[in-house]
Design a protein around this motif. Sequence first.
Motif, short mmCIF file in Angstrom:
data_model
loop_
_atom_site.label_atom_id
_atom_site.label_comp_id
_atom_site.label_asym_id
_atom_site.label_seq_id
_atom_site.Cartn_x
_atom_site.Cartn_y
_atom_site.Cartn_z
N GLY A 364 11.25 2.05 2.01
CA GLY A 364 9.69 2.22 2.42
C GLY A 364 9.51 2.68 3.60
O GLY A 364 8.33 2.50 4.40
N ALA A 365 10.47 2.90 4.59
CA ALA A 365 10.48 3.57 5.83
C ALA A 365 10.31 4.92 5.78
O ALA A 365 10.31 5.54 4.82
CB ALA A 365 11.77 3.07 6.82
N ILE A 366 10.10 5.41 7.10
CA ILE A 366 9.78 6.90 7.51
C ILE A 366 10.46 7.34 8.64
O ILE A 366 10.44 6.49 9.51
CB ILE A 366 8.25 7.35 7.47
N SER A 367 10.78 8.60 8.69
CA SER A 367 11.09 9.13 9.93
C SER A 367 10.30 10.28 10.16
O SER A 367 9.81 11.04 9.29
CB SER A 367 12.68 9.74 9.72
N LEU A 368 10.10 10.82 11.31
CA LEU A 368 9.21 11.74 11.96
C LEU A 368 9.77 12.20 13.24
O LEU A 368 10.57 11.89 13.88
CB LEU A 368 7.99 11.18 12.37
N SER A 369 9.36 13.51 13.46
CA SER A 369 9.67 14.40 14.54
C SER A 369 8.88 14.88 15.50
O SER A 369 7.76 15.18 14.91
CB SER A 369 10.79 15.67 14.08
N ILE A 370 8.89 14.73 16.77
CA ILE A 370 7.79 15.18 17.79
C ILE A 370 8.73 16.25 18.58
O ILE A 370 9.52 15.85 19.37
CB ILE A 370 7.18 14.21 18.67
#
Length: 528
Positions: A364-370
């Motif tokens: 249920g985790a998420i990964s994101l990019s900035i």
Amino acid sequence: MRLAHRSPALRLLSGLALCAQILLPGLADGRSPPRDDKEERHPYKMAAPSPAAYSFSADLEMGATPGGAQDISYFRDRVAAGEVPHANTFTPEGLFSEHDLPLTTRSKCTQTLCATGEAMASALLVQPEVRYLAQLGFSSGLDPKTFKRSPVHLVAVIDKSGSMSGQPLELVKESLLKVLSQLNPDDELSIVLYGDRSHVYMQPTAVRDRPAIARQIQSIASAGSTNMEEGLAVGFSLASAHKFAGTTRVMLFTDERPNVGRTDAQSFMGMARDASRSGVGMTTVGVGVQFGAELATAISSVRGGNLFFFPDAQKMQKVFEDEFDTMVTELAHDMQLELRPAKGLKIAGVYGIPGKALKWIDGGAISLSIETIFLSRKKGAIYVALSSDTGPGLPETQVALGAAVANVKLDYRERAGQQIRSQVALTTVTPAAASLGLVRGRLLVDQSTSLTRAATLHHEKNDQEGAYQAVHTLASIYRQTQDPTLADERTLVFNLERTLAKLSGHAGEPSSPVAGIDRISGLPLRTN
């Protein structure tokens, strides 16, 4: 805004927003002590905070904010004109970037970029299932009293086509004159014009003889058709060919909405990405054009990209005067975040991250990019909403005070090239002890989701009553909120409420709190 079962416009804004940070390693081993649920989850306060509370970050340290949209000026402008703008002209990160959202820390930030976190029990107007709201906050150890940016070569690429004739071009020239006033003697400015033809109007010129440069700016005249790609090609070519000891940045001024659908090497996006690989960033300045979420998302996906909209000279002058040094100063690149909720909780929404690079991963985790973090005079933030992940009929998960609702892992590269890895824990506090950024941000998250819902109901469902009620409920809260820095938000919400009241048949009704709204907290009364 939910992460599923939503319209394309809502999905886009959730994507723009899904991101980041929060919280910490440990979860409560048991249940937290009994609490006053209304106080814990409905933290709006009626008393006006002390003025000192609102000068916190300006006095102590500088902030940092993700790239992409840096305002919601277009949305504000259209609402002020009596319109209901489409949801795709609004981005949560643009709204957050307009505000200082500091988190209290035990020690001063001593690094180029610092991240901290905090959480509190809270529901949301549009998402009553939410149980906790968490903030990942950004700041910088650079001293605001002594900070001096690196020298910059600014390549101004200006649309002078026929559509720019009159007020739009005059606003651009005023903008450029304001930029000139903010440049230092060791900076350089060059100007590329496109319209009837694309050409270098002013070669790279050291900012020493300001009157001579100002005369060249004032002599720019409108003519010809529009070929943005050709103008940008000339601008990026000049930026690449001219050797400069500091940083080089292209600043595009236009009233045309760039085509971000094309991604080939000759397109707006293709050239921006190619230039970013060689360290040339791009600021896009819109005048009189719809600069919405699609464009903001595209620009945020390019290293060194940010976006502003200027509806008038007053707004333009203030932004350039207050923020020019920071809008051209990149602190970090390629930030990767992994956000993992505590056991018994699930992510219900993420708000304030530009771009669409969101991935669900195990547990249920998420990964994101900035792509880029910019220096800012304001503390930037990303907000995460969490709901209970227990089964039907089971008690909701509660996290003890001082425990974590989630963990965030960060991995980014500083502008100087050093790779940084860190972890941030967002631990729970009571609403009374919550930092200014979390309390203020909670209202801004409600504003973001409520305005998006109202615009979607108006444009896509033709549900004027539903749109009015969404904004009317939000307006009822703003009538009880005395944060002096949110005056523009009150104006925006009240203007939109007035427009939707006319469309839904509520014009002329008293503006008292709506039925079912708690008069103390300003939030919907619970019915279970």
